[in-house]
Design a protein around this motif. Structure first.
Motif, short mmCIF file in Angstrom:
data_model
loop_
_atom_site.label_atom_id
_atom_site.label_comp_id
_atom_site.label_asym_id
_atom_site.label_seq_id
_atom_site.Cartn_x
_atom_site.Cartn_y
_atom_site.Cartn_z
N PRO A 145 86.55 93.29 -2.35
CA PRO A 145 85.89 94.01 -1.08
C PRO A 145 84.43 93.87 -1.27
N ASP A 146 83.86 93.72 -2.54
CA ASP A 146 82.34 93.81 -2.66
C ASP A 146 81.74 92.84 -2.23
N PRO A 149 84.35 91.68 2.31
CA PRO A 149 85.16 92.88 2.95
C PRO A 149 86.21 92.18 3.95
N ARG A 150 85.78 91.33 5.00
CA ARG A 150 86.66 90.86 5.96
C ARG A 150 88.12 90.05 5.07
N ALA A 152 89.08 90.56 2.24
CA ALA A 152 89.70 91.20 1.42
C ALA A 152 90.77 92.35 2.42
N GLY A 153 90.03 92.64 3.47
CA GLY A 153 90.84 93.44 4.82
C GLY A 153 92.08 92.57 5.18
N ILE A 208 91.52 94.46 -5.28
CA ILE A 208 90.81 95.23 -4.62
C ILE A 208 90.04 96.28 -5.75
N TRP A 212 83.21 93.62 -8.61
CA TRP A 212 83.29 92.09 -8.89
C TRP A 212 82.37 91.67 -10.11
N ASP A 220 82.22 85.44 2.91
CA ASP A 220 83.23 86.13 3.71
C ASP A 220 83.59 85.35 4.97
N SER A 226 87.80 85.32 11.65
CA SER A 226 88.10 86.65 11.51
C SER A 226 88.86 87.06 12.88
#
Length: 251
Positions: A145-146, A149-150, A152-153, A208, A212, A220, A226
């Motif tokens: 997420p660092d 983030p997208r 990771a989501g 997560i 990092w 990302d 997305s």
């Protein structure tokens, strides 16, 4: 159906040790379209081969043990590729358990399709992650997420889809199998379901948590990608509702 007679079907509707063939092929093949085709067709071929006779109680117990074994093995896996293969084998083995007088072949095919659609979600995210960092390995790519983030989501949502979290299709497939299972088998199915959730927590923890630390930053997901992924997840959720209604109607 005896264990010997079930051997051809047990390759495609995986039973241990023949289940190793699917895991091997899935991890060797890197093309996403071929993998998606295998995920969609593999259990359907198995169901067709298994439809010549109803599985015996011994075969159902063996299938449940296979599902438990692969769910347990998935606990120690940090590579997303192999984790998806283990969860696929564990889920498809449950189709043997649910096969009874209350589901015909069409109903079982719907349940198999519900499992397969849910597995497509982490596969897509796995491909996107692999293109950016080379390998989707939890212990290597922690702190995702660092930097993305997208991504990771969507990784979290994809993994939750694979372990039968509502409102994804595999959730309704597990409920459909539980609905027809004897009490003893239902306890085993719930244990498999619990292990899936545990594996998801362990896998996501590796991706997560922590910071990092790799020197190279990664891109990302683009906004268009997305939105396409979000639309895909929405479509399979809508399909889940339609398939669950159809499979319940087959009872």
């Amino acid at each position: 159906m005896s264990l010997i007679a079930a051997l051809p079907a047990a390759v495609f509707l995986p039973l241990f040790p023949l289940s190793a063939l699917f895991v091997l092929l899935f991890c060797r093949v890197r093309d996403l379209s071929l993998r998606a085709l295998a995920i969609l067709l593999w259990p359907q071929i198995g169901l067709m081969l298994a439809s010549f006779a109803a599985p015996s109680p011994a075969l159902r117990i063996w299938a449940l043990l296979t599902a438990l074994l692969y769910a347990w093995r998935a606990l120690s896996v940090q590579e997303l590729d192999r984790w998806i293969a283990f969860i696929a084998v564990s889920a498809w083995s449950l189709l043997w358990v649910g096969w009874g007088a209350r589901y015909d072949l069409a109903g079982m095919r719907l349940l198999g399709l519900e499992f397969s659609l849910s597995l497509l979600a982490p596969m897509l995210v796995n491909a996107l992650l692999g293109r950016r960092v080379g390998v989707a390995y939890a212990g290597l790519n922690h702190g995702l997420p660092d930097v993305a983030p997208r991504l990771a989501g969507f990784l979290v949502v994809g993994v939750l889809a694979a372990v039968a979290t509502p409102p994804f299709p595999s959730f309704f497939a597990v409920l459909g199998i539980l609905h027809t299972a004897a009490p003893g088998m239902a306890v085993g199915i719930c244990a498999v379901w619990l292990l899936w959730s545990w594996t998801a927590l362990r896998l996501l923890e590796g991706f997560i948590t922590r910071r990092w630390t790799l020197p190279r930053r990664i891109a990302d997901l683009e906004r268009a990608t997305s939105m396409a992924l979000a639309l895909f997840f929405l479509v399979i959720c809508v399909l889940a509702l339609g398939l669950s209604n159809a499979s319940l109607a087959a009872l």
